[in-house]
Every structure is written in structure tokens, then in C-alpha cells.
Design a protein around this motif. Structure first.
Motif, PDB file in Angstrom:
ATOM      1  N   LEU A  82      33.059  47.910  28.565  1.00  0.00           N
ATOM      2  CA  LEU A  82      31.598  47.625  28.279  1.00  0.00           C
ATOM      3  C   LEU A  82      31.845  46.615  27.164  1.00  0.00           C
ATOM      4  CD1 LEU A  82      29.753  50.818  28.349  1.00  0.00           C
ATOM      5  CD2 LEU A  82      29.922  49.114  30.278  1.00  0.00           C
ATOM      6  N   THR A  83      32.965  46.049  26.742  1.00  0.00           N
ATOM      7  CA  THR A  83      33.053  45.104  25.491  1.00  0.00           C
ATOM      8  C   THR A  83      32.463  43.583  26.023  1.00  0.00           C
ATOM      9  OG1 THR A  83      34.976  45.935  24.558  1.00  0.00           O
ATOM     10  CG2 THR A  83      34.498  43.781  23.974  1.00  0.00           C
ATOM     11  N   PRO A  84      31.603  43.130  25.281  1.00  0.00           N
ATOM     12  CA  PRO A  84      30.696  42.116  25.623  1.00  0.00           C
ATOM     13  C   PRO A  84      31.821  41.005  25.914  1.00  0.00           C
ATOM     14  CG  PRO A  84      29.480  43.031  23.772  1.00  0.00           C
ATOM     15  CD  PRO A  84      30.762  43.757  23.974  1.00  0.00           C
ATOM     16  N   LEU A  85      31.511  40.139  26.937  1.00  0.00           N
ATOM     17  CA  LEU A  85      32.202  38.802  27.104  1.00  0.00           C
ATOM     18  C   LEU A  85      33.497  39.192  27.990  1.00  0.00           C
ATOM     19  CD1 LEU A  85      31.351  36.535  24.370  1.00  0.00           C
ATOM     20  CD2 LEU A  85      30.273  36.696  26.341  1.00  0.00           C
ATOM     21  N   LEU A  86      34.161  40.313  27.886  1.00  0.00           N
ATOM     22  CA  LEU A  86      35.389  40.614  28.417  1.00  0.00           C
ATOM     23  C   LEU A  86      35.581  40.346  29.715  1.00  0.00           C
ATOM     24  CD1 LEU A  86      38.269  41.972  27.859  1.00  0.00           C
ATOM     25  CD2 LEU A  86      37.536  44.225  28.279  1.00  0.00           C
ATOM     26  N   PRO A  87      34.650  40.944  30.628  1.00  0.00           N
ATOM     27  CA  PRO A  87      35.027  40.298  32.147  1.00  0.00           C
ATOM     28  C   PRO A  87      34.825  39.047  32.281  1.00  0.00           C
ATOM     29  CG  PRO A  87      33.150  42.046  31.928  1.00  0.00           C
ATOM     30  CD  PRO A  87      33.494  41.633  30.576  1.00  0.00           C
ATOM     31  N   GLU A  88      34.079  37.981  31.513  1.00  0.00           N
ATOM     32  CA  GLU A  88      34.145  36.758  31.906  1.00  0.00           C
ATOM     33  C   GLU A  88      35.189  36.121  31.174  1.00  0.00           C
ATOM     34  OE1 GLU A  88      29.939  37.906  30.912  1.00  0.00           O
ATOM     35  OE2 GLU A  88      31.785  38.638  30.489  1.00  0.00           O
ATOM     36  N   VAL A 134      39.427  42.376  40.076  1.00  0.00           N
ATOM     37  CA  VAL A 134      39.812  43.181  38.960  1.00  0.00           C
ATOM     38  C   VAL A 134      38.724  44.401  38.704  1.00  0.00           C
ATOM     39  CG1 VAL A 134      40.394  43.614  36.558  1.00  0.00           C
ATOM     40  CG2 VAL A 134      41.018  41.656  37.902  1.00  0.00           C
ATOM     41  N   LEU A 135      38.957  45.616  38.723  1.00  0.00           N
ATOM     42  CA  LEU A 135      37.961  46.607  38.487  1.00  0.00           C
ATOM     43  C   LEU A 135      38.027  47.212  37.002  1.00  0.00           C
ATOM     44  CD1 LEU A 135      38.377  46.567  41.419  1.00  0.00           C
ATOM     45  CD2 LEU A 135      37.408  48.493  41.744  1.00  0.00           C
ATOM     46  N   PRO A 137      37.489  33.544  40.242  1.00  0.00           N
ATOM     47  CA  PRO A 137      35.777  33.522  40.008  1.00  0.00           C
ATOM     48  C   PRO A 137      35.354  34.695  39.092  1.00  0.00           C
ATOM     49  CG  PRO A 137      36.384  33.107  42.337  1.00  0.00           C
ATOM     50  CD  PRO A 137      37.595  33.840  41.492  1.00  0.00           C
ATOM     51  N   ALA A 138      34.332  34.340  38.170  1.00  0.00           N
ATOM     52  CA  ALA A 138      33.598  35.540  37.342  1.00  0.00           C
ATOM     53  C   ALA A 138      33.347  36.723  38.061  1.00  0.00           C
ATOM     54  CB  ALA A 138      32.830  34.876  36.443  1.00  0.00           C
ATOM     55  N   PRO A 139      32.767  36.543  39.285  1.00  0.00           N
ATOM     56  CA  PRO A 139      32.040  37.841  40.109  1.00  0.00           C
ATOM     57  C   PRO A 139      33.369  38.680  40.372  1.00  0.00           C
ATOM     58  CG  PRO A 139      31.150  35.956  40.715  1.00  0.00           C
ATOM     59  CD  PRO A 139      32.057  35.407  40.122  1.00  0.00           C
ATOM     60  N   ARG A 140      34.466  38.208  40.531  1.00  0.00           N
ATOM     61  CA  ARG A 140      35.827  39.180  41.009  1.00  0.00           C
ATOM     62  C   ARG A 140      36.385  40.055  39.841  1.00  0.00           C
ATOM     63  NH1 ARG A 140      38.323  37.312  45.773  1.00  0.00           N
ATOM     64  NH2 ARG A 140      36.734  36.647  47.200  1.00  0.00           N
ATOM     65  N   VAL A 141      35.640  39.807  38.653  1.00  0.00           N
ATOM     66  CA  VAL A 141      35.977  41.035  37.663  1.00  0.00           C
ATOM     67  C   VAL A 141      34.833  41.543  37.212  1.00  0.00           C
ATOM     68  CG1 VAL A 141      36.973  41.031  35.272  1.00  0.00           C
ATOM     69  CG2 VAL A 141      37.841  39.277  36.869  1.00  0.00           C
ATOM     70  N   ALA A 142      34.645  42.924  37.586  1.00  0.00           N
ATOM     71  CA  ALA A 142      33.501  43.740  37.152  1.00  0.00           C
ATOM     72  C   ALA A 142      33.797  44.701  36.483  1.00  0.00           C
ATOM     73  CB  ALA A 142      32.813  43.735  38.621  1.00  0.00           C
TER      74      ALA A 142
END
Length: 713
Positions: free
Chosen positions: A332-338, A324-325, A347-352
Motif C-alpha cells: 500500500l506504499t504510495p507510488l510504489l505500483p507506478e 505483477v501482483l 504498462p502501469a495497469p499491469r502492476v496492481a
């Protein structure tokens, strides 16, 4: 404005971003950029609600840019994804020849029309005629239920296609057009925000991957998905950055603008306890909190936003994507990608969060390398590839204004004119089905004529690209007709045949029936008629056809008080030779029918003789020896077996048993005369080679010999 200058405007819910670039060959160089916040909430959920207010901001951005680059008269813009309706639709057609690109294109456009009809009947929009189809992607091709990458060059019976079509309401364009005109600008190009963002971050070479692009703005989060080389879906989540702003406002009793400032400071600072953010609530109470403390307060709201986006992704993609891009200011909302990775179970690195670091063929400064600049840069890239957003064409002398989001073809013009692409060519005439001797025969109608397509008075095809001012003429094909079929077209009966029956000439014709009624070869057939025909070949069929019945004649009698029947067949000769009803007949054969005679009594009673007995051998000759005797009466009178038994006669017969014969009976019956007593011979009687006496019983098959021997002296 310099003809080589490009001007893009990203009209967002919270702010307007304007970028001016210079087109140098195929490359684009950014020369100026400007951002301006809305003074009021003139935009809600990405839609223009206050045209004058938005126009004022547009004009302010325009004027600041003009101070640096000169006069700007045209701008490229993008419509928000929330205004899109994405519909999946299908179409199919019967195929009788090798599929051409034209056939495939017709099928695709038929599916688009099906999507338009689906939109019209979905009750989703008030007036579906005010919606443009702005793009589509083919999901699957199938031929006879077998999936294929393309139908072109294939041969089968039924072709099927499934597409995803995207529609944009005209109201969105009109309100944007009004705001631009009020700011003294003309719309040079229009694209869709998700398409603009994808053009920057996911080029066609990456679209074989199952990727999701989420543009998180202030009012909504737009979702676009790629897979198998194409864009497979668009969606919108009515939650975005404003939800976090509102949560901060509620948590700390803040003015909305103050809460928005705090949210932006959170996105610019690291989430830690080392720095503090200072603010006052509406009561004047001052707060000095770390970003970590503030984020903890809105963490549930971030989780809700992440879950809402995840739900929309799964609804469109049917499963978790590969990656997911995230773009847009809200990314830039904190914690949103995680949290989004956790909701999608990837996996968390797959959302950036993605920034426009490099774009092929575009040079831009570092200050534009932020997530919220992806869409305006994408708009600029689209603007460089097209110069006119609307074109006007005439279809059968009626003008139509087309939405030019990409390459437009003749088929797009026909769609806009409401001409059914499936009905362009004449349909085959309705076939008829007849049953011939219990076998079904399908007779097709005539083929319809092909449509005549003219572009500026020259013959063309559906795939031909069109341009502003083109004149299109369409003469739809004429439908074929149902076939005209006569009985002689479906049967091949033999010719009439002449035969001689009892010295009289007869002409024998084949049996021809339509729906069980006699018919002639020139009779026209209708759908579902039942035809029966048979060539007459054997004796029985021919006799029936000329009115002769080869059935046996039946006589009725009462025999010993019981009713019974006796059948006597007609004697039939063909060319003077006995024949049966199955005997094959040739032309000019001579048929003789001899009527049956009244049977004799012996035939009725099935008796060859009036006596019953046994057979023995006397001196090597076979003899019949009666052992019982029938007495017969007909109508009360004594009768013999060769008497004629008239129809209806009453017959009685009785068998009188004489008992088992003995040797003397046998000798008497065969006429044996014993020698006189003076004959001087001796007589020896043998029964089956054994001496026997006159009273010895005799049975059927016995062998009797009488041996006479002269006496000596």
C-alpha cells in the motif's frame, strides 16, 4: 479444539495475524481473526530473533481467539521466503529403451540431488545437511538435445532435465517450533509464505501466464514467479516497508513507532492537499503536513524499493513479466505500483495491489479483504489440505523425519536417507573396444541388476506415496561386469587347408595376430586390443606362410663398366599349369616350384640376335639384312648370345655399323646369282616397281623384284 477447526498464524516482522476457520466439507468458513503488534523488534527480516518475545505475542493472539472459539492446540504457519535457497540444476542419463514414468522420476530426483550437491559446494550455507528440499519445478526436458514436454514414451540415446529446486533451513523450522511450543501450540502444518500467497491469488489454471507475486512485508519483499504452468522461481529483496518508515524517521527526526504510524496513515488516506497528518518530532516541534508533502519527502526511497524489486524480478525471470501482483502491508506504499511498472517498463495497469476478494471454497469477512491478509488466508488453505507436517519413516531400519510440504513419495525418503537415486540400479559393466582389421568393434558389458524396493515388505516403485511410520527397504542393484571375449568370438577364420608343394604335404592355417603377435582362437581379448586376421587364399600368401619366397632371383653383372641386375623368376605350376602369385588355391592343389636357371648372355643384354638390320622383300619373300653387328666379350673372352652368364661376370659389347645397304648388298645377302653372259636372257631389277641400279640405296620395307626375260632369236 474442534477437529474441524483450522488455526493459521502469520508470524510477520511487525505483527502476528491469527485466523480461525471451520472446515465444512471441502469449504472453509472464517469464524474469528486477531492481529497483534510486536512489543519489541523480536523479528528481524522475517526471522525470529527473540523466541520468548514472539511466543508471548503468539500466546496473546491465541488466548483472544480461544475466548471466541474454544481451546486451540495446533496451528499452521509459514516460513518466510527470505529463508529459501533456490537452485537450478541439471541431470542426464543414457537411454537404451523406451522411457518410462519411473525413468523420468529417477532423472528428476537425480537433478534434485545435483541441486543439493550444488548447495553444498556453493559456500552459501554453513551446513547444507540442515536444509530440506521443499519443492521443485521442472524447467525443461530434452531428449538428444530436442526439447519435449515429457520424456515418457520417448526413445533416444541421452535424456536431459533441468529443474529449479527450493531449500529451506531447518533452523527456521526449529525457531518457529520453539515459539509455538512456548505458546502451548503444536505445528500442524508448515508452508512457505510465497507458496501460501500464490495458492490464494494465482491458482494452477493461471500459471501458464508469466506472473509475478510480490509479498511486501516490513522487513523483506518476497518474490514468486509463474510461467508455463509452474512456479519457476522464488527470490527475496532485503527492502520493504521498514525502509519507508526509516526514511520518514530520518527526514523528520521521529521515533520509529511514530514514523510507522505516519506511514500507515499515508496508506489509508488519499494522497492530496485536502487532509493533514499531525505529528511531533523528538524535539517537540509539531508538524501539520498533507500526505502529498510527506510522500514527496520519501519518494526517492519508494523509487529505490521499486527498483530493487524490479532488479530481482528481472534476475529471476530474465525479462519483464506480463503482470505483477502486489500483496502484504507494504504493497500500500504510495507510488510504489507506478514506480515498479516504470522500472519494469510495462504498462502501469499491469502492476496492481491485490486483495483477497474471493477465494474458491473459502468464506471470510470484509475486514480480512486487505493485502496483508493474503498470506494468512493462504496458510489456512494449505492447513485444510494436510494434517501432518512431519512424518517419520524407516529406511533400511534407520528412522528419518521428513518435511511434509506436499505429497511425499518413496523417492523423497531415499533422498533424505542419502541414497543416490542414480545408483539404485546396477550400472552396466564396462564395455571393451577392439580393432579388427582396422574396424572398431564395441562389445558391451553385462547389464546390472535392478534395485529391490520394498515398502512395508511389499515390492514398490519410487513414485509410491508414503505415510507416517512406513518401513522402507532398499537393496541396490549389482553392477554388471566387463565382457569376457575370446578371439574366436570376434573372428571367423577358414579351416586349415592341405596343399602339396614339390611333392611334400603342407597344412596352411589363417593368419591370426593380436597386437602384431601370433595368437590362437582361445586367447582372451583385452580392451583396445588390435586384431588382425586373414584367410590365405592365393598362391603367394600360401607360399610365404610355409616358408617359400616367390620373389625373383637377382644376378649382378658389370655391363660396359656399369653395375646392373637381372631378375629371373621361379617357374610356378599349379596342377601342372603355369600360375602367378595371385592364382587362387583350393584344398589339395599340387604346387610345383622350378628354381630359376642362370640366364644366357642374350637375356642379360636383352638381345635376340647379335646383328641389327632391316627387313626387305625380295621376290615377295621377307629377308633380314644386317646393317650393324655386335661384338661381345665376357670376362675378356669372345662370347655368344646363348652362353651362360654367371653371376658377377664382366660383359662388354660394341655395335659396329655397316652403313646403309645398297641393292648389290641386298642381292648378295639373299643369295641371288645373276645369269651367265651366255644364258640368252635379259635381267631387269625393280625397286618398289621402279627400275634400279646395283648402287641404289635400300631401306627397311623396300620391295625388290628381279625379272628375267628370254631373248628372242
Amino acid at each position: 479444539m474442534n477437529k474441524n477447526l483450522l488455526f493459521s498464524l502469520d508470524i510477520g516482522t511487525r505483527s502476528v495475524i491469527g485466523i480461525v476457520a471451520e472446515k465444512i466439507g471441502k469449504d472453509i468458513k472464517i469464524i474469528a481473526a486477531e492481529r497483534k503488534e510486536h512489543n519489541t523488534r523480536a523479528m528481524l527480516d522475517g526471522q525470529i530473533h527473540d523466541v520468548p518475545e514472539v511466543a508471548a505475542i503468539l500466546e496473546e493472539v491465541k488466548l483472544k481467539l480461544e475466548d471466541r472459539v474454544g481451546t486451540l492446540n495446533h496451528a499452521a504457519v509459514a516460513a518466510a521466503g527470505r529463508a529459501l535457497y533456490t537452485i537450478t540444476a541439471e541431470a542426464e542419463m543414457e537411454i537404451s529403451e523406451i522411457i518410462t514414468p519411473e525413468n523420468e522420476r529417477t532423472l528428476e530426483l537425480s537433478a534434485i540431488q545435483a541441486a543439493q550437491k550444488k548447495l553444498a559446494t556453493s559456500n552459501t550455507v554453513d551446513d547444507p545437511t540442515l536444509y530440506y528440499c521443499v519443492g521443485y519445478s521442472t524447467i525443461t526436458y530434452k531428449l538428444d538435445n530436442v526439447p519435449l514436454k515429457t520424456l515418457v514414451g520417448q526413445r533416444g540415446k541421452k535424456a536431459h532435465i533441468e529443474v529449479i529446486a527450493t531449500f529451506l533451513p531447518r533452523q527456521v523450522i526449529d525457531s518457529m517450533q520453539s515459539a509455538l511450543i512456548a505458546a502451548n501450540l503444536e505445528m500442524s502444518a508448515l508452508t512457505l509464505e510465497p507458496i501460501a500467497a500464490i495458492n490464494v491469488l494465482i491458482p494452477p489454471t493461471m500459471r501458464h501466464l508469466n506472473l509475478v507475486l510480490v509479498d511486501i512485508g516490513a522487513g523483506t519483499s518476497d518474490v514468486a514467479i509463474t510461467k508455463n504452468g509452474t512456479i519457476i522461481g522464488y527470490g527475496m529483496v532485503p527492502l520493504a516497508g521498514d525502509e519507508i518508515t526509516e526514511a520518514l524517521s530520518q527526514a523528520y527526526l521521529l521515533d520509529f513507532n511514530v514514523a510507522e504510524r505516519i506511514k500507515r496513515e499515508l496508506t489509508m488516506q488519499k494522497t492530496s492537499t485536502e487532509t493533514t497528518i499531525t505529528f511531533s518530532d523528538i524535539l517537540g516541534i509539531e508538524y501539520n503536513l498533507s500526505p502529498t508533502e510527506i510522500v514527496e519527502q520519501v519518494k526517492p526511497n519508494v523509487g529505490e524499493l521499486a527498483q530493487a524489486i524490479a532488479n530481482q524480478i528481472i534476475a529471476l525471470n530474465k525479462e519483464s513479466p506480463q503482470a505483477v501482483l502486489l500483496v502484504g502491508g507494504g504493497s500500500l506504499t504510495p507510488l510504489l505500483p507506478e514506480m515498479l511498472a516504470q522500472a519494469l517498463e510495462i504498462p502501469a495497469p499491469r502492476v496492481a495491489v491485490r486483495r483477497p476478494d474471493t477465494i474458491h471454497g473459502m468464506e471470510f469477512p470484509d475486514e480480512l479483504k486487505q493485502p496483508d491478509n493474503v498470506t494468512p488466508l493462504g496458510i489456512l488453505k494449505v492447513a485444510a489440505s494436510q494434517s501432518l507436517h512431519f512424518i517419520t519413516v524407516h529406511v533400511n531400519n534407520t528412522p528419518y523425519r521428513l518435511f511434509n510440504i506436499g505429497k511425499l513419495t518413496l523417492s523423497d525418503a531415499l533422498l533424505a536417507a542419502g541414497i543416490g537415486l542414480k545408483d539404485l540400479n546396477g550400472k552396466p559393466g564396462l564395455a571393451i573396444t577392439v580393432t579388427i582389421n582396422k574396424q572398431t568393434k564395441f562389445i558391451p558389458g553385462t547389464m546390472g541388476t535392478a534395485a529391490e524396493l520394498l515398502l512395508n515388505n511389499e515390492k514398490t516403485t519410487l513414485d509410491t506415496e508414503i505415510k507416517d511410520g512406513d518401513k522402507i527397504s532398499v537393496v541396490c542393484g549389482i553392477n554388471g561386469k566387463a565382457p569376457t571375449v575370446y578371439l574366436k568370438d570376434v573372428v571367423e577364420p577358414a579351416e586349415d587347408m592341405s596343399v602339396l608343394i614339390n611333392n611334400e604335404n603342407y597344412t596352411v592355417s589363417p593368419i591370426l595376430l593380436v597386437n602384431d603377435k601370433p595368437a590362437k582362437l582361445d586367447q582372451q581379448l583385452k580392451d583396445r586390443d588390435i586384431v588382425t586376421y586373414r584367410n590365405l587364399k592365393n598362391l603367394g600368401e600360401i607360399l610365404v606362410s610355409v616358408g617359400y619366397s616367390p620373389q625373383p632371383h637377382r644376378f649382378t653383372y658389370t655391363v660396359n663398366g656399369v653395375k646392373t641386375q637381372h631378375s629371373v623368376s621361379t617357374t610356378i605350376l599349379v596342377n601342372d599349369e603355369p600360375a602367378t602369385v595371385s592364382h587362387p588355391i583350393e584344398p589339395n592343389d599340387e604346387i610345383t616350384l622350378i628354381e630359376p636357371k642362370v640366364p644366357q648372355l642374350g637375356k642379360v643384354l636383352q638381345l635376340e640376335t647379335i646383328d641389327k638390320g632391316i627387313y626387305i622383300y625380295f621376290n615377295k619373300k621377307k629377308h633380314f639384312i644386317p646393317t650393324s653387328h655386335y661384338t661381345i666379350k665376357m670376362n675378356g673372352n669372345n662370347a655368344l648370345l646363348d652362353d651362360v652368364a654367371k653371376d658377377g661376370a664382366e660383359i662388354t659389347y660394341e655395335l659396329i655399323d655397316k652403313g646403309t645397304p645398297i641393292l648389290s648388298d641386298i642381292l648378295f645377302t639373299v643369295g641371288y646369282k645373276a645369269p651367265s653372259a651366255f644364258s640368252k636372257v635379259s635381267v631387269e631389277i625393280l625397286l618398289n616397281n621402279q627400275p634400279a641400279e646395283y648402287i641404289t640405296p635400300v631401306k627397311s620395307g623396300d620391295n625388290i623384284e628381279v625379272i628375267t626375260t628370254p631373248l628372242k632369236g
